[in-house]
Design a protein around this motif. Structure first.
Motif, short mmCIF file in Angstrom:
data_model
loop_
_atom_site.label_atom_id
_atom_site.label_comp_id
_atom_site.label_asym_id
_atom_site.label_seq_id
_atom_site.Cartn_x
_atom_site.Cartn_y
_atom_site.Cartn_z
N PHE A 726 13.54 -15.79 -22.15
CA PHE A 726 13.29 -15.08 -20.90
C PHE A 726 13.45 -16.04 -19.73
CE2 PHE A 726 10.75 -12.97 -24.17
CZ PHE A 726 11.13 -11.65 -24.01
N SER A 727 14.06 -15.57 -18.67
CA SER A 727 14.14 -16.37 -17.44
C SER A 727 13.28 -15.72 -16.37
CB SER A 727 15.58 -16.49 -16.96
OG SER A 727 16.05 -15.25 -16.47
N TYR A 728 12.70 -16.56 -15.50
CA TYR A 728 11.81 -16.12 -14.43
C TYR A 728 12.46 -16.43 -13.08
CZ TYR A 728 7.73 -15.42 -17.51
OH TYR A 728 6.86 -14.96 -18.47
N SER A 729 12.45 -15.47 -12.18
CA SER A 729 12.90 -15.72 -10.81
C SER A 729 11.82 -16.47 -10.04
CB SER A 729 13.21 -14.40 -10.11
OG SER A 729 11.99 -13.70 -9.83
N GLU A 730 12.14 -16.88 -8.83
CA GLU A 730 11.13 -17.43 -7.95
C GLU A 730 10.14 -16.32 -7.57
OE1 GLU A 730 10.84 -20.64 -7.28
OE2 GLU A 730 12.62 -20.95 -8.55
N ILE A 731 8.92 -16.71 -7.19
CA ILE A 731 7.87 -15.75 -6.85
C ILE A 731 8.07 -15.26 -5.42
CG2 ILE A 731 5.38 -15.38 -6.63
CD1 ILE A 731 5.04 -17.78 -8.56
N GLU A 732 7.93 -13.97 -5.23
CA GLU A 732 7.95 -13.39 -3.89
C GLU A 732 6.58 -12.84 -3.55
OE1 GLU A 732 11.02 -10.52 -3.34
OE2 GLU A 732 12.64 -11.90 -3.88
N LEU A 733 6.03 -13.25 -2.40
CA LEU A 733 4.74 -12.77 -1.91
C LEU A 733 4.95 -11.76 -0.79
CD1 LEU A 733 2.59 -16.03 -1.65
CD2 LEU A 733 2.70 -14.40 -3.55
N THR A 734 4.07 -10.75 -0.75
CA THR A 734 4.15 -9.80 0.37
C THR A 734 3.71 -10.45 1.67
OG1 THR A 734 1.95 -9.01 -0.28
CG2 THR A 734 3.86 -7.74 -1.05
N LYS A 735 2.88 -11.47 1.58
CA LYS A 735 2.48 -12.26 2.75
C LYS A 735 1.87 -13.55 2.26
CE LYS A 735 -1.64 -9.37 3.07
NZ LYS A 735 -2.33 -8.36 3.89
N LYS A 736 1.75 -14.54 3.16
CA LYS A 736 1.24 -15.84 2.77
C LYS A 736 -0.14 -16.15 3.33
CE LYS A 736 5.34 -18.29 1.36
NZ LYS A 736 5.96 -19.63 1.28
N VAL A 737 -0.66 -15.23 4.15
CA VAL A 737 -2.01 -15.38 4.69
C VAL A 737 -2.77 -14.09 4.42
CG1 VAL A 737 -3.41 -15.77 6.73
CG2 VAL A 737 -1.23 -16.98 6.49
N MET A 738 -3.96 -14.21 3.85
CA MET A 738 -4.74 -13.04 3.43
C MET A 738 -6.15 -13.17 3.98
SD MET A 738 -5.56 -11.76 -0.46
CE MET A 738 -6.86 -12.92 -0.84
N SER A 739 -6.64 -12.11 4.61
CA SER A 739 -8.05 -12.07 5.01
C SER A 739 -8.87 -11.49 3.87
CB SER A 739 -8.22 -11.25 6.28
OG SER A 739 -7.81 -9.91 6.06
N ARG A 740 -10.18 -11.55 4.00
CA ARG A 740 -11.05 -11.20 2.89
C ARG A 740 -10.94 -9.74 2.45
NH1 ARG A 740 -14.41 -15.24 1.50
NH2 ARG A 740 -14.75 -16.92 3.00
N ASN A 741 -10.64 -8.86 3.35
CA ASN A 741 -10.58 -7.44 2.98
C ASN A 741 -9.16 -7.00 2.65
OD1 ASN A 741 -9.58 -7.66 5.54
ND2 ASN A 741 -10.68 -5.89 6.39
N GLU A 742 -8.26 -7.95 2.47
CA GLU A 742 -6.86 -7.62 2.18
C GLU A 742 -6.50 -8.07 0.77
OE1 GLU A 742 -4.82 -7.96 6.60
OE2 GLU A 742 -4.93 -9.76 5.34
N SER A 743 -5.24 -7.83 0.42
CA SER A 743 -4.72 -8.28 -0.87
C SER A 743 -3.30 -8.81 -0.67
CB SER A 743 -4.72 -7.15 -1.90
OG SER A 743 -3.85 -6.11 -1.49
#
Length: 841
Positions: A726-743
């Motif tokens: 299996f090969s894995y791509s690089e990770i993509e994040l929806t955002k790089k800064v998260m507040s406590r009530n977010e995900s």
């Protein structure tokens, strides 16, 4: 004398049905089945003199013992003597044919007792009202009796206990539960005494250690955790409960949910490995499997979480040894699986043997009352481990057993397992005003509550079902579940392309002490079907077209030589195109009181492997064991290594399914395998140090490293190969800064780049880069199992919330601290992609 013969045998432990199958080809062969108590008799040598048959062999309950037997036959009857060591020299008389009369008679008798008994549906308030009524009638002796457990016979799980016979204790109301009633007839006999002869007629719990199967044996827990399949584990526990409950067992001394980081400790075989997150999921699955949706269901067992807490941290990996860890380590590493088990509504908890903060757990009020009951809100039953109250004296925390009994009651321990400190000393402690009778009342309330919940207060005999024993025990459906979980539990550690085999492969030599061994069930099992275990040779015979293509030699025993064994093994191996080396540990080398100083295979097996390797032929190591082993030499010299653990009743079929490609292995390690014993404990979620070893500073001296080997394990947590890649791509994040009530969502694309369809366990890890205390280099926070055809791809997404970042911090609170984090996704804890993100207020 050819044919089937049967006889009842009365032992000190139970009444047993003996069934002998006598066959003759070129020589006589005898198979012995015993039920309901599994004696696992194997007849090795048979001699016939006229109408007399003499035989020798072995039998095993906890450990292997020698056996001698003499049978004398007439036309339709026979008599015999059997020397069973500690059980004595026993005489029996029987008849030709198979006799099921014991079960038939019991069924008829039980039905007469159950005809007028109906389970009443009660509200919680109604249950507590009934308990209060009963409690008001109880004498002090009867209250202490409910808090006391006795053994079903003289058979002992630990040190000998000076006690009255169980029949007397139960009739006098001095026992509320029974340990070790392997025989359903014994369960019925003792329950009748409780109901008919004790003053108040309160029925008994019947307790047993149902760890990885009752009659159908599943892989040991360290193995089944390697499946990373919670639903399959849950089903295995449900089947185990179903089989045990049919035999009258109501209270399980399991599951063990201790986090285990030191493979020298024999009891790693009973747990889910080194990770608290995965261990927590396993704890939930096992409790849900054993207890089902309702304890009122007569096919469930009361689950007992053990051993509370930190037993897996025993120094030096030596059983029953000292534990000395911080509050933070206890709460961040060892406590989470217990919390998960409590959230799954486990009805019971068992204390650990060890000390915590200098106080043995059995007398540790801050742990058992303040933490377990007050903080975590547990209102179920706490049972002591075997002898742990008496051991308070040996530890040096109590002057005598009387003082020990007081400490245990003050720590809110409800039931004393088998020993007698409560029964001997609580009356005088109450008389002196040192213990309040209200403390006993609270314990008895908890015990009676669960006797109502499982229905025995209405129908004490509802779990005694010999007809369901016959239906459930070792049935095909359960065996198939065992085989499926066994396949999922196998971990492929190395493969240079020699596997999988083709079914029309040339000659295969199966060499080693586990080539045709039935010792594949592991410790903590009591199946009467041990002799029907599918061996590796059995499994492979089912795969090949021509039996003549299989060669087999034992070579050596597990821990000693066979005269001429090496020579015979080499001679056969020379004739083969490929060699399977079947090596490992015996069941007795793992489990309780089975700590090892060395993690090497026994030297005789290493010597056998060295002789086989000299032949220069493709060689596959198939391992049977209950702990991580040191495999550096084998990793360098084998073409493939298959970790099969102790896989249970269908072990041989499951291993053959993998070797021949009918199942593509996807198991992942839940404990790291060290290069050498000197590294242990070695685990993936360790802390960094002020002078960590990196790829850039390996030549420097004053850093945290060994002079003679690597820091990292040979095979890390989460590791396991597949017949595909299996090969894995690089990770993509929806955002790089998260507040406590977010995900934050993190996604990778996985591609099956090999030639086989296969399953992959995609693993998510997180590292808190800085905080009020040092955090591990990475921690498992999620995983997903995916199945891909060759060339197929799939996007896998994980969602991270504040809760995933929380831990027990420096101010003694659980919280997530603001700052930077790293997120890793990969195929194991070492081989990962990484990306950073930040938590803000």
């Amino acid at each position: 004398m050819i044919g089937t013969w049967s006889a009842p045998l009365q032992t000190s432990v139970a009444k047993i049905n003996l069934t002998f199958l006598i066959e003759k080809n070129e020589s006589y062969h005898v198979t012995v089945k015993t039920e309901p108590l599994p004696l696992n008799i194997v007849i090795q040598d048979v001699k016939v003199e006229g109408n007399k048959l003499l035989a020798t062999g072995i039998f095993m309950v906890f450990e292997e013992k020698e056996l001698e037997m003499e049978l004398l036959f007439s036309e339709d009857t026979f008599s015999g003597n059997m020397n069973l060591g500690t059980l004595g020299k026993l005489h029996f008389e029987g008849v030709k044919g198979e006799d099921n009369s014991l079960s038939e008679k019991l069924l008829k008798e039980v039905q007469t007792y159950r005809q007028s008994r109906q389970i009443q549906e009660r509200t919680e308030a109604e249950i507590h009202e009934e308990i209060d009524k009963l409690l008001n009638k109880m004498t002090l002796t009867e209250k202490i009796g409910q808090m006391s457990q006795c053994q079903a016979s003289q058979f002992s799980f630990g040190g000998e206990v000076d006690s009255d016979p169980p029949e007397q204790l139960i009739a006098e109301g001095k026992a509320g539960s029974v340990l070790g009633a392997f025989d359903i007839h014994k369960v019925f006999e003792l329950q009748k005494i409780a109901v008919e002869k004790s003053r108040l007629g309160i029925p008994l719990f019947f307790n047993a250690d149902v760890i990885h199967g009752y009659q159908t044996i599943f892989p040991v827990p360290l193995a089944w955790s390697s499946s990373w399949d919670m639903e399959a584990v849950k089903r295995a526990c449900a089947i185990s409960a179903k089989e045990a409950a049919a035999s009258g067992i109501t209270y399980n001394h399991g599951p063990m949910v201790d986090v285990t980081r030191d493979p020298r400790w024999g009891r790693v075989v009973e747990g889910a490995g080194e990770d608290p997150y995965l261990g927590s999921l396993m704890a939930s699955a096992m409790v849900e499997g054993f207890q089902g949706e309702s304890l009122a269901n007569e096919e469930t067992l009361i689950a007992c979480l053990k051993h509370f807490v930190a037993y897996g941290a025993a120094e030096g990996g030596r059983d029953y040894n000292t534990v000395d860890i911080s509050e933070g380590t206890m709460r961040n590493v060892y406590l989470p699986p217990f919390i998960a088990g409590l959230k799954a509504n486990a009805a019971s908890v068992m204390n650990a043997f060890n000390i915590f903060q200098g106080i043995p757990v059995a007398g540790n009020k801050s742990l058992m009352q303040d933490l377990l009951r007050d903080e975590l809100g547990f209102d179920g039953m706490v049972i002591t481990d075997y002898g742990s109250i008496d051991e308070l004296v040996i530890h040096g925390i109590a002057k005598d057993n009387k003082e020990a009994a007081k400490l245990a009651v003050d720590a809110a321990l409800d039931i004393e397992m088998v020993t007698t400190s409560y029964s001997k000393h609580l009356p005088s402690l109450i008389g002196e005003g040192r213990v309040n009778e209200e403390q006993l009342d609270e314990a008895v309330r908890r015990i009676l509550y669960y006797k109502y919940k499982i229905g025995i207060m209405d129908d004490p005999f509802r779990y005694i079902r010999p007809d369901f024993e016959e239906k459930y025990h070792y049935c095909n459906e359960h065996l198939e579940e065992s085989r499926e979980l066994a396949k999922k539990s196998i971990v492929l550690l190395k493969n240079d392309g020699v596997l999988p085999f083709q079914k029309d492969h040339g000659k295969v030599a199966i060499i080693g002490p586990f080539a045709n061994s039935k010792d594949l069930l592991g410790p903590w099992q009591f199946s009467k079907y041990g002799n029907e275990t599918i061996t590796l040779l059995d499994g492979i015979i089912g795969k090949v077209h021509h039996r003549s293509k299989l060669l087999h030699a034992e070579g050596c025993k597990v821990d000693n030589e066979i005269v001429g064994g090496f020579e015979e093994a080499v001679r056969l191996a020379q004739q083969a195109e490929v060699i399977i080396l079947a090596l490992g540990e015996s069941s007795g080398m793992s489990g309780e009181a089975a700590s090892r100083m060395s993690l090497e295979l026994p030297s005789i097996q290493k010597q056998l492997a060295e002789e086989i390797v000299k032949l220069g032929k493709p060689t596959i190591l198939v391992l049977t064991n209950g702990r991580p082993l040191v495999l550096d030499w084998f990793d360098k010299n084998m073409n493939a290594i298959v970790e099969t653990w102790f896989l249970g009743s269908q072990a041989g079929h499951a291993i053959a399914d993998v070797l021949y490609g009918d199942y593509n292995p996807a198991g992942k390690l839940t404990m790291s395998f060290p290069y050498t014993t000197g590294q242990v404990p070695v685990y993936y979620n360790h802390y960094t140090t002020g002078r960590p070893l990196t790829t850039m500073n390996q030549q420097e001296k004053f850093i945290s490293k060994y002079l003679d080997g690597p820091n990292e394990p040979l095979y890390p947590f989460g590791y396991g190969l597949n017949y595909t890649t299996f090969s894995y791509s690089e990770i993509e994040l929806t955002k790089k800064v998260m507040s406590r009530n977010e995900s934050i969502s993190a996604s990778v694309t996985i591609i099956n780049t090999g030639n086989f369809a296969g399953e992959e366990v995609v693993q998510l890890y997180i590292q808190d880069l800085y905080g009020s205390v040092v955090r591990p280099v990475k921690e498992l926070k999620g995983f997903k199992k995916i199945y891909l055809q060759s060339g197929e791809s799939m996007e896998v997404t994980f969602t991270i919330t504040e809760n995933d970042l929380k831990y027990f911090a420096a101010d003694n609170s659980y919280k997530a601290e603001t700052g930077e984090f790293k997120l890793y996704i990969g195929t194991n804890s070492r081989d990962v992609k990484e990306v950073g993100f930040e938590l803000i207020d």
